[in-house]
Motif scaffolding. Structure first.
Motif, PDB file in Angstrom:
ATOM      1  N   ILE A 211       6.843  -2.895 -38.142  1.00 25.45           N
ATOM      2  CA  ILE A 211       5.975  -2.014 -37.359  1.00 25.45           C
ATOM      3  C   ILE A 211       5.229  -1.105 -38.321  1.00 25.45           C
ATOM      4  O   ILE A 211       5.841  -0.424 -39.143  1.00 25.45           O
TER       5      ILE A 211
ATOM      6  N   LEU B 222       7.296  -6.370 -28.552  1.00 25.42           N
ATOM      7  CA  LEU B 222       8.326  -7.096 -29.297  1.00 25.42           C
ATOM      8  C   LEU B 222       9.057  -8.100 -28.416  1.00 25.42           C
ATOM      9  O   LEU B 222       9.495  -9.158 -28.894  1.00 25.42           O
TER      10      LEU B 222
ATOM     11  N   LYS C 236      13.187  -5.707 -33.216  1.00 27.85           N
ATOM     12  CA  LYS C 236      12.513  -5.878 -34.504  1.00 27.85           C
ATOM     13  C   LYS C 236      13.347  -6.745 -35.441  1.00 27.85           C
ATOM     14  O   LYS C 236      12.826  -7.649 -36.112  1.00 27.85           O
TER      15      LYS C 236
END
Length: 301
Positions: A21, A274, A14
Motif C-alpha cells: 500500500i 484488497l 495485504k
C-alpha cells in the motif's frame, strides 16, 4: 475500535494477497497509517518502478495510479477510490498538446506528472514540482511548452533562460491561496517561516519565505533550527510533518486548503479493494509505451 478492526483486516489481506500500500502525503491520517510508503509524486513514482510486490494499492488520485501502471505494467495497480480524479490533470488533453506542437514546432513539451497518460504520451519528458527546473534545463530546446500548471510553469521561468510557454491549468487548492492568507498567517504566527508550494500564484510565492515540494517542506521543517512554520499546501501534509518532525509547530496557511479528491480514500475502501483486487487501473500499451519514455527520461535525471 472499529478502525483498529479494519486496520487488522487490511494487514491480513495485504499479507494474503502479497500486496503493498502506497499513499500520497495528502491522504487522510488513517490511510497514511496503514501505508507501507507515504510520499510525494516523485517518491511514489520511483517506488512504483522498483517494488517487488505484484499488487500495488495506490491511495491517491487517478494520474498517480496510472503512472504506477505505466512504470510497472506487469503488476496489478489498484485505485481504491476510482472517482478520485485530479481536476488539474483534466485541464489539458492529448489533442491540445498536439495542437501546441503544431503551433510551436521547435518547442519541447514538458508535462507535470499531474496529467493523464495520454498527455504524457504526447510529451518529451515529465516532471514533478521538485524537479521541474532541472527537467526544463535538461531539454535541448530554447522554447518549452509546459502543461498543465500555469503557476508551476511561471515558477520554473524564474530559473531558466528558456522561454516557457505555460498552459492555463491550475490546482484549485493552491491557486486560491492569497497574499492576504500570508499576511494573516504572519500576524497570527510572527516567528514562523512561511513555506509554500510552487503551484501557488506568483504573488503568493513572492510573499513567502521559501518554496518547496511537499517532501521538500517536510525535510526543511525537520532540519531547520526554527520551531514554527506556516505550511502553504494541501493540509494533509501536516500529519506526516508532525510525525517526522516532532517538536515543531506547523500551521496551515489556509484552513480551506483541502483537496476533496485526495480525501475520498478511506479504510473501508482499502479493505474492499484488497478483498476484490479491484478497481484496477490499466493503460493501453500503445499509450503506456510512449508515456513510459517521458517518465523514464525524468527518472534518469
Amino acid at each position: 475500535m472499529v478502525n483498529q478492526t479494519i486496520q487488522d483486516e487490511i494487514a491480513r489481506l495485504k499479507r494474503e494477497q502479497g500486496a503493498v500500500i502506497i499513499a500520497h502525503n495528502y491522504q487522510i491520517p488513517e490511510v497514511q497509517e496503514i501505508a507501507d510508503l507515504v510520499g510525494d509524486s516523485l517518491e511514489l513514482a520511483r517506488a512504483a518502478a522498483g517494488l517487488e510486490e505484484e499488487i500495488i494499492v495506490f491511495c491517491g488520485v487517478d494520474f498517480m495510479a496510472e503512472t504506477a501502471a505505466i512504470l510497472a505494467p506487469e503488476k496489478r495497480v489498484l485505485l481504491p477510490a476510482v472517482d478520485a480524479l485530479c481536476p488539474m490533470a483534466q485541464m489539458v488533453t492529448a489533442g491540445e498538446v498536439r495542437t501546441l506542437r503544431e503551433r510551436y514546432p521547435k518547442a519541447a513539451v514538458a508535462c507535470y506528472v499531474n496529467t493523464p497518460a495520454e498527455v504524457k504520451a504526447e510529451s518529451d519528458i515529465c516532471c514533478t514540482s521538485a524537479n521541474a527546473v532541472a527537467v526544463v534545463e535538461s531539454l535541448d530546446a530554447d522554447q518549452v511548452i509546459f502543461v498543465p500548471d500555469r503557476n508551476l510553469g511561471r515558477y520554473v521561468a524564474r530559473f531558466t533562460a528558456k522561454e516557457i510557454l505555460p498552459w492555463e491549468g491550475f490546482c484549485y487548492v493552491h491557486d486560491r491561496m492569497t497574499v492576504e492568507d500570508v499576511d494573516q498567517a504572519r500576524e497570527a504566527h510572527p516567528d514562523a517561516e512561511v513555506l509554500v508550494h510552487p503551484e501557488c500564484r506568483p504573488e503568493v510565492i513572492d510573499a513567502a519565505d521559501h518554496v518547496f515540494s511537499t517532501s521538500g517542506m517536510v525535510r526543511h521543517v525537520c532540519s531547520s533550527p526554527g520551531e514554527e512554520f506556516v505550511i502553504g499546501t494541501e493540509n494533509g501534509i501536516l500529519y506526516p510533518m508532525q510525525k517526522k518532525c516532532p517538536g515543531k509547530r506547523c500551521y496551515p496557511l489556509s484552513e480551506q486548503a483541502i483537496c476533496i479528491n485526495m480525501k475520498k480514500t478511506d479504510l473501508p475502501l482499502v479493505r474492499k479493494t484488497l478483498e476484490r483486487l479491484e478497481p484496477r487501473v490499466t493503460v493501453p500499451p500503445e499509450i503506456a509505451d510512449r508515456a513510459r519514455a517521458a517518465i523514464e527520461r525524468m527518472l534518469a535525471l
